[in-house]
Enzyme design. Structure first.
Site, PDB file in Angstrom:
ATOM      1  N   LYS A 213      -0.806  -8.133  -3.437  1.00  0.00           N
ATOM      2  CA  LYS A 213      -2.146  -7.694  -3.051  1.00  0.00           C
ATOM      3  C   LYS A 213      -2.171  -6.177  -2.972  1.00  0.00           C
ATOM      4  CE  LYS A 213      -5.241  -7.762   0.994  1.00  0.00           C
ATOM      5  NZ  LYS A 213      -5.524  -8.397   2.302  1.00  0.00           N
TER       6      LYS A 213
ATOM      7  N   TYR B 169       0.847  -1.186   0.000  1.00  0.00           N
ATOM      8  CA  TYR B 169       0.000   0.000   0.000  1.00  0.00           C
ATOM      9  C   TYR B 169       0.886   1.241   0.000  1.00  0.00           C
ATOM     10  CZ  TYR B 169      -3.253  -3.579   1.581  1.00  0.00           C
ATOM     11  OH  TYR B 169      -3.995  -4.727   1.678  1.00  0.00           O
TER      12      TYR B 169
END
Length: 267
Positions: free
Chosen positions: A178, A147
């Site tokens: 992810k 992220y």
């Protein structure tokens, strides 16, 4: 160790071309939140539907629930990093487990969390590089949750940030990455095409039933290779129906239009 890694990756995917991962690592960060107050009960309830391919757990949760996990045809991923919401902004993820421990517990993969764009980035990158090297030597698949989060980051779901995140995971040696789905109006296929490893999407903030299925459908049509969604599943009021329809989109490659038609007919 290429053969060992491939065998473990096959177990994670459970024979499918795309993957449904259920992350259950939230308790380390936030404590016994709704849906996983009793981890053993949550695991028993969710995995019995035989939809989830793999779960992500911290070391202790694997040990305490091994009797459940060992009886399921379920890929097992040990999460190796964490922080708590009690201290600061929680951006600095430190290593909390090892590849050797994951191997000894019979895991099929390990995962790490990296936050880019903040003062802690160099430490997380150094640690992830070390874990990736060890995974390569020992035949263990690595899932990187990446992220872009920091004081200067206005919206972590912007396309350029996501493209940087997946490419970083690829370059550092992860086997699966992810990330969040991009902002509405942007093309997530650009993210998928920015790396050479499978991209799976996170669930993000709590969404209603229809919004979540649409998000999954958008990701799959953009070339994503699966999902890694936690609280949007385990905090759902009807996760048996939700899981079944996620399976229809991810594994059965079904268009969401039919699912929506059925939903509206019975709503």
């Amino acid at each position: 160790m290429i053969i060992g890694k491939e065998k473990r990756l096959n177990r994670l995917y459970n024979g499918h071309d795309r993957i449904i991962i259920l992350p259950l690592d939230h308790g380390f960060t936030e404590g016994p939140i709704d849906g996983i107050e009793n981890m053993g009960q949550a695991l028993s309830d969710i995995v019995r539907y035989n939809v989830v391919d793999s779960v992500i757990l911290h070391r202790g949760a694997i040990i305490h629930n091994y009797s459940i996990l060992s009886k399921q045809n379920l890929g097992l991923i040990m999460h190796l990093s964490g922080s708590t919401s009690l201290y600061g902004n929680g951006l600095h993820k430190i290593q909390t487990g090892t590849v050797d421990e994951a191997i000894s517990l019979g895991c099929d993969g390990v995962s790490v969390h990296i936050n880019l764009g903040n003062e802690y980035e160099p430490y997380m990158l150094e640690n992830t590089a070390r874990i990736a090297e060890e995974c390569g030597k020992k035949g263990m698949p690595l899932i990187a949750m990446v992220y872009v989060r920091g004081d200067e980051i206005e919206n972590e779901r912007k396309l350029p940030y996501l493209k940087r995140a997946v490419r970083l995971a690829d370059e550092i040696g992860a086997d699966i990455v992810k990330v969040n789905l991009c902002m509405e109006g942007e093309n997530f296929s650009e993210v998928v095409n920015s790396c050479q490893i499978p991209v799976v999407i996170a669930g993000g903030q709590q969404k209603d039933y229809i919004s979540l299925l649409r998000m999954v459908d958008t990701a799959m049509k953009s070339g994503a290779k699966g999902i890694s969604i936690g609280r949007n599943i385990f905090q759902s009021s009807n996760y048996s129906l939700l899981l079944n329809n996620i399976k229809r989109i991810v594994h059965e490659h079904e268009d969401i239009s039919l699912i929506m038609k059925e939903y509206l007919a019975y709503a």
